[in-house]
Scaffold this motif. Structure first.
Motif, mmCIF file in Angstrom:
data_model
loop_
_atom_site.group_PDB
_atom_site.id
_atom_site.type_symbol
_atom_site.label_atom_id
_atom_site.label_comp_id
_atom_site.label_asym_id
_atom_site.label_seq_id
_atom_site.Cartn_x
_atom_site.Cartn_y
_atom_site.Cartn_z
ATOM 1 N N GLN A 64 0.886 -1.341 -0.226
ATOM 2 C CA GLN A 64 -0.341 -0.209 -0.140
ATOM 3 C C GLN A 64 0.907 1.211 0.455
ATOM 4 N N LEU A 65 1.703 1.158 0.934
ATOM 5 C CA LEU A 65 3.062 2.250 0.526
ATOM 6 C C LEU A 65 3.494 2.934 -0.712
ATOM 7 N N ALA A 66 3.657 1.042 -1.502
ATOM 8 C CA ALA A 66 4.508 1.301 -2.215
ATOM 9 C C ALA A 66 3.791 2.038 -3.318
ATOM 10 N N ALA A 67 2.438 2.149 -3.613
ATOM 11 C CA ALA A 67 1.376 2.600 -4.812
ATOM 12 C C ALA A 67 1.062 3.704 -4.092
ATOM 13 N N ARG A 68 0.862 4.402 -2.926
ATOM 14 C CA ARG A 68 0.351 5.360 -2.389
ATOM 15 C C ARG A 68 1.651 6.668 -3.144
ATOM 16 N N LEU A 69 2.616 6.010 -2.144
ATOM 17 C CA LEU A 69 3.862 7.372 -2.758
ATOM 18 C C LEU A 69 4.431 7.915 -4.358
ATOM 19 N N GLN A 70 4.760 8.881 -4.197
ATOM 20 C CA GLN A 70 4.970 9.508 -5.710
ATOM 21 C C GLN A 70 6.277 10.677 -5.133
ATOM 22 N N PRO A 71 6.811 10.049 -6.810
ATOM 23 C CA PRO A 71 7.829 10.947 -6.249
ATOM 24 C C PRO A 71 7.804 12.438 -6.109
ATOM 25 N N ASP A 72 6.372 13.363 -6.456
ATOM 26 C CA ASP A 72 7.038 14.038 -6.013
ATOM 27 C C ASP A 72 7.036 14.061 -3.903
ATOM 28 N N ASP A 73 6.261 13.207 -3.632
ATOM 29 C CA ASP A 73 6.441 13.632 -1.996
ATOM 30 C C ASP A 73 7.568 12.840 -1.208
ATOM 31 N N VAL A 74 8.504 12.580 -2.131
ATOM 32 C CA VAL A 74 9.718 11.734 -1.760
ATOM 33 C C VAL A 74 10.909 13.053 -2.277
ATOM 34 N N LEU A 75 11.847 12.856 -0.212
ATOM 35 C CA LEU A 75 13.339 13.690 -0.840
ATOM 36 C C LEU A 75 13.946 12.360 -1.226
ATOM 37 N N GLY A 76 15.078 12.304 -1.793
ATOM 38 C CA GLY A 76 15.529 10.894 -2.171
ATOM 39 C C GLY A 76 15.052 10.235 -2.577
ATOM 40 N N ARG A 77 15.455 9.423 -1.987
ATOM 41 C CA ARG A 77 14.770 7.495 -2.536
ATOM 42 C C ARG A 77 14.487 6.721 -2.226
ATOM 43 N N ILE A 78 13.612 6.101 -1.868
ATOM 44 C CA ILE A 78 12.633 4.471 -1.522
ATOM 45 C C ILE A 78 12.661 3.498 -2.163
ATOM 46 N N ALA A 79 13.912 2.263 -2.025
ATOM 47 C CA ALA A 79 13.075 1.244 -2.910
ATOM 48 C C ALA A 79 12.632 0.285 -1.250
ATOM 49 N N ILE A 80 11.212 -0.195 -2.616
ATOM 50 C CA ILE A 80 9.930 -1.264 -1.276
ATOM 51 C C ILE A 80 9.717 -1.994 -1.973
ATOM 52 N N CYS A 81 10.264 -3.823 -0.988
ATOM 53 C CA CYS A 81 9.827 -4.640 -1.909
ATOM 54 C C CYS A 81 9.318 -5.108 -0.864
ATOM 55 N N PRO A 82 8.053 -5.211 -1.417
ATOM 56 C CA PRO A 82 6.475 -5.902 -0.174
ATOM 57 C C PRO A 82 6.905 -7.365 -0.058
ATOM 58 N N VAL A 83 7.043 -8.392 -1.200
ATOM 59 C CA VAL A 83 7.349 -9.712 -0.375
ATOM 60 C C VAL A 83 9.474 -10.103 -1.173
ATOM 61 N N SER A 84 9.749 -9.697 -0.067
ATOM 62 C CA SER A 84 11.303 -9.760 -0.632
ATOM 63 C C SER A 84 11.277 -11.892 -0.426
ATOM 64 N N ASN A 85 10.594 -12.563 0.119
ATOM 65 C CA ASN A 85 10.731 -14.182 -0.075
ATOM 66 C C ASN A 85 9.903 -14.834 -0.483
ATOM 67 N N PRO A 86 9.747 -14.792 -2.461
ATOM 68 C CA PRO A 86 8.498 -15.419 -2.408
ATOM 69 C C PRO A 86 7.835 -16.842 -2.097
ATOM 70 N N PRO A 87 9.258 -17.688 -2.130
ATOM 71 C CA PRO A 87 8.734 -19.251 -1.708
ATOM 72 C C PRO A 87 8.614 -19.307 -0.452
ATOM 73 N N ALA A 88 8.597 -18.667 0.453
ATOM 74 C CA ALA A 88 8.010 -18.709 2.259
ATOM 75 C C ALA A 88 6.948 -17.999 1.679
ATOM 76 N N ALA A 89 6.813 -16.548 1.290
ATOM 77 C CA ALA A 89 5.796 -15.827 1.301
ATOM 78 C C ALA A 89 4.677 -16.694 0.402
ATOM 79 N N TYR A 90 4.449 -17.048 -0.490
ATOM 80 C CA TYR A 90 3.338 -17.855 -1.851
ATOM 81 C C TYR A 90 3.544 -19.371 -1.764
ATOM 82 N N GLY A 91 4.735 -20.086 -1.450
ATOM 83 C CA GLY A 91 4.266 -21.184 -1.359
ATOM 84 C C GLY A 91 4.407 -22.085 0.069
ATOM 85 N N GLY A 92 4.720 -21.196 1.338
ATOM 86 C CA GLY A 92 5.262 -21.711 2.636
ATOM 87 C C GLY A 92 3.787 -21.326 3.860
#
Length: 320
Positions: A64-92
């Motif tokens: 949700q944060l990634a969907a809402r943030l726009q470049p005009d909102d941000v000072l600098g850079r923000i990287a968002i990885c919502p699912v950083s371990n897909p095998p565990a998140a989706y499989g286990g």
């Protein structure tokens, strides 16, 4: 200047999202990644969710944060990885990956020549985490855990780095701020500290909670944190007027056997070292008494019934 992480790029004032394919040796994983590159200077902040499966509040809040943030909102850079371990998140949907039974948050920074989970960790620490000025890893009580919301950080012996991590932890605004006395081990925020990056672990919700109110709690916390870091220029919900007291980890209780777990002490309870906090029953007969390894308050515990040797049954902290 163009910002590049793996196969994604974002120019200043742009937002880029896409899937990055990660080679895990025996298979691949498709990792979603969003880069928000502000048009004005500021810090580089990395946020990860979904390191563990079944910890849904962090995944939902990150998306949700990634969907809402726009470049005009941000000072600098923000990287968002919502699912950083897909095998565990989706499989286990558990702390361990179904690919190899490994808990990724015990093996950071990973091994690019290791098993699937070690490779997943290594990819994150090769491509995503380096270069960050601050890192936040989002967790919660999984589908089999009870938990009091807390923020964790580590002490490293570097006074400047420790002060930055501590300030981040308090900026989140949760009641419980817990520190560990070293940056040893395979946890994500500890491994980031060893790279010189200020980092926190944010735990929100329990028992696989994905209720909108729980997600909102975490979104508000992230807003406060990003504003503290100077990555946002809009108002954030104010943190508590009185700084949270700090807690220190004093003990962790692991299962000594395979069986059925029946706790006698709940999350939030105060316990003393040696106190019986539960029993593990063998379905065919027999019982193992489980005792507290330290005196303090249980901040999270095992809600699941079935356990194996090494399953974490409780984590205990004490007011520092």
């Amino acid at each position: 200047m163009t910002w590049t992480i793996a196969t994604l790029t974002a120019e200043p004032g742009a937002k880029t999202s896409g899937t990055v394919t990660v080679d895990l040796g025996t298979t691949t994983a498709d990792v979603p990644l969003i880069l928000i590159h502000g048009s004005r200077p500021g810090p580089t902040v990395v946020i990860t969710g979904g390191v563990h499966g079944g910890e849904f509040a962090g995944i939902s809040a990150a998306a949700q944060l990634a969907a809402r943030l726009q470049p005009d909102d941000v000072l600098g850079r923000i990287a968002i990885c919502p699912v950083s371990n897909p095998p565990a998140a989706y499989g286990g949907r558990l702390n361990v990956s179904p690919l190899d039974g490994v808990n990724i948050n015990r093996v950071f920074p990973g091994d690019p020549a290791g098993g699937p989970t070690e490779r997943m960790a290594a990819w994150l620490f090769e491509h995503l985490i380096p270069g960050a000025d601050a890192y936040a890893d989002l967790h919660s009580g999984g589908i089999d855990q009870t938990l009091l919301d807390f923020v964790g950080y580590r002490l490293t012996g570097d006074a400047v780095l420790d002060a930055k991590s501590r300030a981040m932890a308090h900026a989140v605004g949760y009641e419980y701020v817990v520190f560990g006395r070293s940056a040893d081990g395979g946890n994500s925020h500890a491994a980031a500290n060893r790279l010189g990056i200020p980092a926190v672990l944010i735990e929100t919700g329990q028992r696989g909670d994905r209720d909108p109110a729980t997600v909102r709690t975490l979104l508000d916390a992230l807003h406060r944190l990003l504003q503290h870091l100077g990555a946002l220029d809009d108002p954030a919900p104010a943190p508590a007027a009185t700084p949270s007291p700090e807690w220190e980890w004093t003990g962790f209780v692991d299962s000594p056997a395979t069986g059925l777990w029946y706790p006698d002490a709940a999350t939030g309870d105060e316990v003393t070292e040696g106190q019986t906090i539960g029993r593990i029953i063998d379905p065919l007969g027999g019982e193992h008494k489980v005792t507290a390894t330290a005196t303090g308050t249980i901040l999270y515990g095992m809600n699941g019934l079935t356990v194996v040797p090494g399953t974490e049954l409780a984590a205990i902290a004490v007011l520092a």
